[in-house]
Design an enzyme around this catalytic site. Structure first.
Site, PDB file in Angstrom:
ATOM      1  N   ARG A  68       1.282  -0.814   0.135  1.00 52.64           N
ATOM      2  CA  ARG A  68      -0.139   0.352   0.322  1.00 52.64           C
ATOM      3  C   ARG A  68       1.123   1.206  -0.204  1.00 52.64           C
ATOM      4  O   ARG A  68       1.617   1.792   1.346  1.00 52.64           O
ATOM      5  CB  ARG A  68      -1.184  -0.179   1.338  1.00 52.64           C
ATOM      6  N   ARG A  94       1.502  -6.410 -10.003  1.00 52.63           N
ATOM      7  CA  ARG A  94       1.111  -6.196  -9.011  1.00 52.63           C
ATOM      8  C   ARG A  94       2.128  -6.525  -7.616  1.00 52.63           C
ATOM      9  O   ARG A  94       2.380  -6.093  -6.477  1.00 52.63           O
ATOM     10  CB  ARG A  94       0.326  -4.589  -8.355  1.00 52.63           C
ATOM     11  N   HIS A 164      -0.913   4.084 -10.204  1.00 52.26           N
ATOM     12  CA  HIS A 164      -1.479   4.222  -8.496  1.00 52.26           C
ATOM     13  C   HIS A 164      -0.457   4.880  -8.105  1.00 52.26           C
ATOM     14  O   HIS A 164      -1.026   4.673  -6.448  1.00 52.26           O
ATOM     15  CB  HIS A 164      -1.947   3.123  -8.512  1.00 52.26           C
ATOM     16  N   ASP A 209     -13.337   8.936  -5.074  1.00 45.28           N
ATOM     17  CA  ASP A 209     -12.710   7.960  -6.507  1.00 45.28           C
ATOM     18  C   ASP A 209     -13.615   8.583  -7.487  1.00 45.28           C
ATOM     19  O   ASP A 209     -14.514   7.788  -7.239  1.00 45.28           O
ATOM     20  CB  ASP A 209     -13.654   6.497  -5.192  1.00 45.28           C
ATOM     21  N   GLU A 265      -3.356   9.059 -10.564  1.00 46.15           N
ATOM     22  CA  GLU A 265      -3.426   7.915 -10.718  1.00 46.15           C
ATOM     23  C   GLU A 265      -3.941   8.081 -12.238  1.00 46.15           C
ATOM     24  O   GLU A 265      -4.186   8.759 -13.542  1.00 46.15           O
ATOM     25  CB  GLU A 265      -4.424   7.354 -10.674  1.00 46.15           C
TER      26      GLU A 265
HETATM   27  O1  TA6 Z   1      -7.526   3.079  -8.107  1.00 42.75           O
HETATM   28  C1  TA6 Z   1      -8.841   3.700  -7.023  1.00 42.75           C
HETATM   29  C2  TA6 Z   1      -8.493   2.372  -6.594  1.00 42.75           C
HETATM   30  O2  TA6 Z   1      -9.245   1.387  -7.603  1.00 42.75           O
HETATM   31  C3  TA6 Z   1     -10.191   2.706  -5.255  1.00 42.75           C
HETATM   32  O3  TA6 Z   1     -11.836   2.362  -6.253  1.00 42.75           O
HETATM   33  C4  TA6 Z   1      -9.802   2.293  -4.617  1.00 42.75           C
HETATM   34  O4  TA6 Z   1     -10.072   1.005  -4.260  1.00 42.75           O
HETATM   35  C5  TA6 Z   1      -8.146   1.602  -4.658  1.00 42.75           C
HETATM   36  O5  TA6 Z   1      -8.241   1.809  -6.091  1.00 42.75           O
HETATM   37  C6  TA6 Z   1      -7.287   0.896  -3.917  1.00 42.75           C
HETATM   38  O6  TA6 Z   1      -7.779  -0.502  -4.484  1.00 42.75           O
HETATM   39  P1  TA6 Z   1      -6.490  -2.056  -3.411  1.00 42.75           P
HETATM   40  O7  TA6 Z   1      -7.077  -2.952  -4.294  1.00 42.75           O
HETATM   41  O8  TA6 Z   1      -5.173  -1.411  -3.605  1.00 42.75           O
HETATM   42  O9  TA6 Z   1      -7.322  -1.547  -2.253  1.00 42.75           O
END
Ligand code: TA6
Length: 292
Positions: A68, A94, A164, A209, A265
């Site tokens: 994260r 990833r 991201h 979001d 992103e």
């Molecule tokens: O890019 C935004 C997003 O798609 C959100 O909807 C949110 O859930 C985030 O990414 C994080 O996703 P993850 O799978 O890393 O928890």
């Protein structure tokens, strides 16, 4: 000075964080950490400055767990897989181990290249195609992450993707993102409602979001203490995300730290899906620079 894989230049070294192998860069203009898992930059600090990327101090540094923070690569699909709910969020890249292809010093920049291609596991995944991908990370006064993908299959393939990027901010509640004024967006928290563009910068007063389609320009993230310029190429979608307090609390690796970042992103998603004929390639890239 350039060096083949295996003989790294003096500014580049192998290390381990938790249970994950990483490449450490101590360049003339910046320091950085790049994980082999996901080809994920988790840290970039320009010389004399503060860290620019946010990375959770609660993230699990274990094989197969998504880290994260930093710049996760979402590929070959962005978000949930469109038809297979059991497929991992944001694609398999990833949480895959990439190969270090090489590293070189070029002026005050250090360039690290990593590669990934299909294997037995990906060929039975929700995206079973033959492909090759190269991620090029350029560590300098600005950070550039580029993801080049080639369709090695004999059929057309479709890719959605994102870089991201988690940007560290003093407090997202007093942060603005400019550059998306007037652009309509899909609002994920309300189920994908199509929203009209706003004349104002993006501000954050809860879960945010947003998927902005048809965007090609630079965005500016201003937290009142510094301005970050986020550029991109090969990208028609910009996603802006912060989980806010409730969703942040529900994410074990975010929790109370949710005000400390915003994701901006460079993506290709929804109608901006990339379609590649056999043998064709596409490069998605993003740059981050500190204005002041
Ligand atoms: O890019 C935004 C997003 O798609 C959100 O909807 C949110 O859930 C985030 O990414 C994080 O996703 P993850 O799978 O890393 O928890």
């Amino acid at each position: 000075m350039s060096a083949p894989a295996g003989t790294l230049p003096p500014s580049v070294s192998h290390a381990v964080e938790g249970a994950l192998p990483v490449i450490r860069v101590a360049g003339p203009a910046a320091d950085a950490v790049v994980h082999l898992q996901g080809a994920q930059v988790t840290s970039w600090t320009p010389r004399g400055g503060a860290p620019v990327l946010w990375c959770s101090d609660r993230t699990r540094l274990e094989p197969g767990a998504a880290v994260r923070g930093g710049v996760p690569l979402c590929f070959p699909w962005f978000g949930a897989h469109p038809t297979d709910p059991s497929a991992p969020s944001h694609g398999f890249a990833r949480v895959s181990t990439w190969q270090l292809l090489g590293a070189e010093e070029a002026g005050d920049e250090v360039v690290v290249r990593l590669g990934l291609s299909d294997d037995g596991a990906t060929r039975v995944s929700a995206w079973p195609h033959r492909f090759s991908a190269v991620c090029t990370v350029t560590v300098g006064r600005q950070l550039t992450v580029a993801l080049a993908v080639t369709n090695e299959d004999d059929v057309d393939v479709e890719v959605t993707q994102a870089l991201h990027t988690y940007l560290a901010v003093r407090d997202v509640r007093t942060t603005s993102v400019t550059g998306l004024e007037g652009v309509p967006y899909r609002d994920k928290p309300s189920g994908g409602t199509e929203m009209p563009g706003s004349a104002d910068p993006v501000r954050f007063d809860g879960e945010t979001d947003r998927v902005y389609l048809g965007t090609t320009g630079t965005t500016v993230v201003d937290d009142g203490t510094r301005r970050l310029l986020v550029g991109k190429a090969g990208s028609a979608t910009t996603v802006v995300w912060n989980p806010g307090p409730e969703r942040g609390a529900a994410l074990g690796d975010v929790g109370a730290a949710w005000p400390g970042f915003v994701c901006v992103e460079a993506a290709n998603a929804g109608p901006d899906t990339v379609r590649l004929a056999p043998g064709r390639s596409h490069e998605l890239s993003t740059t981050v620079a500190v204005e002041r």
